[in-house]
Design a protein around this motif. Structure first.
Motif, PDB file in Angstrom:
ATOM      1  N   HIS A  73       5.356 -17.122 -31.935  1.00 28.85           N
ATOM      2  CA  HIS A  73       5.749 -17.965 -33.061  1.00 28.85           C
ATOM      3  C   HIS A  73       5.192 -17.332 -34.333  1.00 28.85           C
ATOM      4  O   HIS A  73       3.980 -17.105 -34.432  1.00 28.85           O
ATOM      5  CB  HIS A  73       5.204 -19.386 -32.889  1.00 28.85           C
ATOM      6  N   TYR A 124      -0.779 -20.186 -23.663  1.00 25.41           N
ATOM      7  CA  TYR A 124      -0.176 -21.062 -22.663  1.00 25.41           C
ATOM      8  C   TYR A 124      -0.693 -22.486 -22.784  1.00 25.41           C
ATOM      9  O   TYR A 124       0.057 -23.451 -22.581  1.00 25.41           O
ATOM     10  CB  TYR A 124      -0.456 -20.519 -21.263  1.00 25.41           C
ATOM     11  N   ARG A 147       2.158 -28.422 -27.802  1.00 22.72           N
ATOM     12  CA  ARG A 147       3.454 -28.189 -28.409  1.00 22.72           C
ATOM     13  C   ARG A 147       4.073 -29.498 -28.879  1.00 22.72           C
ATOM     14  O   ARG A 147       3.876 -30.538 -28.269  1.00 22.72           O
ATOM     15  CB  ARG A 147       4.397 -27.494 -27.421  1.00 22.72           C
ATOM     16  N   HIS A 148       4.841 -29.396 -29.959  1.00 18.75           N
ATOM     17  CA  HIS A 148       5.582 -30.544 -30.453  1.00 18.75           C
ATOM     18  C   HIS A 148       6.850 -30.720 -29.620  1.00 18.75           C
ATOM     19  O   HIS A 148       7.213 -29.852 -28.815  1.00 18.75           O
ATOM     20  CB  HIS A 148       5.944 -30.347 -31.923  1.00 18.75           C
ATOM     21  N   ASP A 154       9.809 -30.410 -30.424  1.00 20.90           N
ATOM     22  CA  ASP A 154      10.810 -29.373 -30.687  1.00 20.90           C
ATOM     23  C   ASP A 154      10.322 -27.995 -30.258  1.00 20.90           C
ATOM     24  O   ASP A 154      10.901 -26.977 -30.640  1.00 20.90           O
ATOM     25  CB  ASP A 154      11.188 -29.365 -32.170  1.00 20.90           C
ATOM     26  N   SER A 155       9.224 -27.962 -29.469  1.00 19.31           N
ATOM     27  CA  SER A 155       8.643 -26.744 -28.891  1.00 19.31           C
ATOM     28  C   SER A 155       7.803 -25.930 -29.866  1.00 19.31           C
ATOM     29  O   SER A 155       7.271 -24.880 -29.506  1.00 19.31           O
ATOM     30  CB  SER A 155       9.727 -25.833 -28.283  1.00 19.31           C
ATOM     31  N   THR A 156       7.651 -26.378 -31.105  1.00 14.93           N
ATOM     32  CA  THR A 156       6.789 -25.671 -32.047  1.00 14.93           C
ATOM     33  C   THR A 156       5.332 -25.824 -31.612  1.00 14.93           C
ATOM     34  O   THR A 156       4.882 -26.938 -31.355  1.00 14.93           O
ATOM     35  CB  THR A 156       6.945 -26.235 -33.469  1.00 14.93           C
ATOM     36  N   PRO A 157       4.594 -24.723 -31.513  1.00 19.96           N
ATOM     37  CA  PRO A 157       3.192 -24.830 -31.077  1.00 19.96           C
ATOM     38  C   PRO A 157       2.301 -25.369 -32.177  1.00 19.96           C
ATOM     39  O   PRO A 157       2.543 -25.154 -33.366  1.00 19.96           O
ATOM     40  CB  PRO A 157       2.831 -23.381 -30.743  1.00 19.96           C
ATOM     41  N   GLU A 213      -3.213 -28.537 -24.659  1.00 17.63           N
ATOM     42  CA  GLU A 213      -2.590 -29.487 -23.755  1.00 17.63           C
ATOM     43  C   GLU A 213      -3.520 -29.667 -22.549  1.00 17.63           C
ATOM     44  O   GLU A 213      -3.701 -28.733 -21.757  1.00 17.63           O
ATOM     45  CB  GLU A 213      -1.232 -28.954 -23.309  1.00 17.63           C
ATOM     46  N   CYS A 240       7.050 -30.245 -37.129  1.00 19.57           N
ATOM     47  CA  CYS A 240       7.876 -30.926 -36.142  1.00 19.57           C
ATOM     48  C   CYS A 240       9.147 -31.503 -36.750  1.00 19.57           C
ATOM     49  O   CYS A 240       9.116 -32.166 -37.780  1.00 19.57           O
ATOM     50  CB  CYS A 240       7.062 -32.027 -35.469  1.00 19.57           C
ATOM     51  N   CYS A 268       7.780 -37.327 -30.548  1.00 18.17           N
ATOM     52  CA  CYS A 268       6.653 -36.402 -30.373  1.00 18.17           C
ATOM     53  C   CYS A 268       5.314 -37.119 -30.507  1.00 18.17           C
ATOM     54  O   CYS A 268       5.215 -38.169 -31.143  1.00 18.17           O
ATOM     55  CB  CYS A 268       6.759 -35.282 -31.416  1.00 18.17           C
TER      56      CYS A 268
END
Length: 209
Positions: free
Chosen positions: A16, A23, A27-28, A30-33, A39, A115, A121
């Motif tokens: 990104h 890993y 993540r949001h 919308d997959s944005t880290p 996590e 996001c 989210c």
């Protein structure tokens, strides 16, 4: 500052804005880290399955932990280990590990700036921040150490109810410990440096990593 060069072992890892996405990064929707946040389920997975927190591949002969003086006081590091080459990249790429951030970011409020799906989210919820986020938010950056050790000494510290606490520092017989970021240690961290005989620059030496 230009992004750190990505080692060949990570060339196919998701990225990104020119940076490898760890890993374990949160993540949001919308997959944005969200760099700098993790996590919990992936943290647990990597610790128990002996996987690297950056690339998620199995750790082999040696691994590296990123530890603070507080972690030495606790006796364990609460995040997964990394391959040596992944750790070297993390030290160059992470603003905190590289010493580029003088203070911890404010993590007491949800982050929405990246996001596009806040209604679906975690960042759109009203959940209160964690105790750790409240304690560390805005505080001066702590010193960080890289701790390299053989996988034969890998030991998980368990809790009675909440799964693994992290990876043991006290189980390491002859770790290779290196200061990677001086930070701005508060008095209690300076005491821990002495108690645990952690490396520290001599007076007048401004090198930090």
């Amino acid at each position: 500052m230009a992004n750190a060069a990505i080692p060949i072992q990570l060339i196919h890892a998701p990225q990104h804005n020119g940076m490898v996405i760890p890993y374990i990064a949160l993540r949001h929707a919308d997959s944005t880290p969200e760099f700098g946040r993790v996590e919990p389920a992936r943290v647990t997975e990597c610790i128990l399955e002996r996987r690297c927190q950056l690339c998620a591949q199995e750790l082999a002969d040696a691994a590296v932990l990123m530890a603070r003086p507080q972690d030495y006081a606790d006796g364990y590091v609460p995040e997964p280990a990394e391959h040596p080459w992944c750790a070297a990249y993390s030290i160059r790429a992470c603003p905190m590990l590289s010493g580029r951030l003088p203070r911890h970011r404010d993590r007491t409020r949800p982050t929405r700036r990246h996001c596009t799906l806040p209604e679906a989210c975690w960042c759109g919820s009203n959940e209160p921040p964690s105790v750790d986020a409240i304690v560390r938010s805005g505080r001066a950056a702590t010193p960080w150490y890289s701790v390299r050790f053989p996988m034969s000494e890998y030991e998980v510290v368990e809790s009675a109810r909440k799964g693994p606490r992290g990876i043991s520092l006290r189980a390491l017989a002859h770790p290779k410990v290196r200061l990677v970021a001086r930070g701005h240690p508060e008095p209690h961290d300076l005491v821990r440096l002495v108690l645990w005989d952690l490396p520290w620059p001599a007076a007048g030496d401004e090198g930090g990593h």
